[in-house]
Design a protein around this motif. Structure first.
Motif, mmCIF file in Angstrom:
data_model
loop_
_atom_site.group_PDB
_atom_site.id
_atom_site.type_symbol
_atom_site.label_atom_id
_atom_site.label_comp_id
_atom_site.label_asym_id
_atom_site.label_seq_id
_atom_site.Cartn_x
_atom_site.Cartn_y
_atom_site.Cartn_z
ATOM 1 N N GLN A 37 6.597 72.645 50.491
ATOM 2 C CA GLN A 37 5.483 72.080 50.133
ATOM 3 C C GLN A 37 4.380 73.153 50.148
ATOM 4 O O GLN A 37 4.391 73.792 51.231
ATOM 5 N N HIS B 109 0.584 74.358 50.696
ATOM 6 C CA HIS B 109 -0.748 73.956 51.343
ATOM 7 C C HIS B 109 -2.060 74.733 51.144
ATOM 8 O O HIS B 109 -1.561 76.169 50.978
ATOM 9 N N THR B 110 -3.000 74.469 50.623
ATOM 10 C CA THR B 110 -4.203 75.145 50.249
ATOM 11 C C THR B 110 -4.901 75.823 51.796
ATOM 12 O O THR B 110 -4.961 74.860 52.643
ATOM 13 N N ASP C 66 -8.034 73.519 52.622
ATOM 14 C CA ASP C 66 -7.714 72.287 53.074
ATOM 15 C C ASP C 66 -6.895 72.610 54.367
ATOM 16 O O ASP C 66 -5.579 71.807 54.396
ATOM 17 N N ALA D 10 -6.628 71.840 57.839
ATOM 18 C CA ALA D 10 -6.182 70.885 58.388
ATOM 19 C C ALA D 10 -5.170 69.856 58.045
ATOM 20 O O ALA D 10 -4.165 69.415 58.628
ATOM 21 N N ALA D 11 -5.165 69.734 56.831
ATOM 22 C CA ALA D 11 -4.017 68.770 56.050
ATOM 23 C C ALA D 11 -2.674 69.329 56.071
ATOM 24 O O ALA D 11 -1.888 68.710 56.272
ATOM 25 N N ALA D 12 -2.506 70.612 56.304
ATOM 26 C CA ALA D 12 -1.392 71.245 56.387
ATOM 27 C C ALA D 12 -0.715 70.938 57.718
ATOM 28 O O ALA D 12 0.702 71.020 57.886
ATOM 29 N N ALA D 13 -1.431 70.678 58.704
ATOM 30 C CA ALA D 13 -0.942 70.056 59.924
ATOM 31 C C ALA D 13 0.359 71.025 60.550
ATOM 32 O O ALA D 13 1.174 70.900 60.908
#
Length: 159
Positions: free
Chosen positions: A10, A12-13, A16, A18-21
């Motif tokens: 996956q 992750h940008t 963003d 925080a969305a990558a967790a």
């Protein structure tokens, strides 16, 4: 997770983050991508030292580990961060106009901010967990040498 996840896992940008967790308290390896271009490989969490708190009522404080390393890159601060220096040197500086260069010289424009903005606009990352810093370093060296089908990273290949 396997080494191939550094290329096909996956994405992750940084914009963003925080969305990558990305979990704290772990060692790991990450790759950074500009679209389909493999830009950089790095490691984080190589010296994690977890200790139980003395006071049972006080929760333990998580260390940053891999999460902290990627967060450092996300911030764009060049001081003490080779990745951010490489991004500034190879991508940001060549894109500046003479007026922007003059504004950097007068202190009216920040190279750190320009670097952060460029990272957020153009780069994304993948990561894998490792059991130790030694394992992370071994995988990083393999990837720098070209272990992924994408070849060696643009900014930090091994010779």
């Amino acid at each position: 997770m396997s080494i191939s996840d550094l290329e096909t896992g996956q994405l992750h940008t940084f914009a963003d983050f925080a969305a990558a967790a990305v979990p704290k308290n772990i060692a790991g390896v990450y790759t950074i991508w500009q679209g389909g271009r493999f830009v950089y490989v790095g490691i984080g969490g190589t010296r994690i030292r977890y200790t139980e708190p003395d006071d049972e009522a006080q929760p333990s404080r998580p260390v940053e580990g891999l999460h902290g390393r990627l967060k450092q890159h996300r911030n764009g601060d060049r001081s003490g961060d080779k990745f951010c220096i490489y991004v500034c040197d190879r991508f940001v500086l060549p894109s500046l106009t003479p007026d922007e260069i003059e504004r950097v010289g007068t202190g009216d424009l920040s190279l750190d901010k320009l670097t952060r903005d460029w990272i957020h606009a153009h780069l994304a990352f993948r990561y894998i967990r490792t059991h130790s810093g030694d394992e992370a370093r071994k995988i990083e060296n393999e990837v720098k040498a070209g272990a992924l089908t994408a070849g060696k990273p643009f900014l930090n290949p091994s010779p």
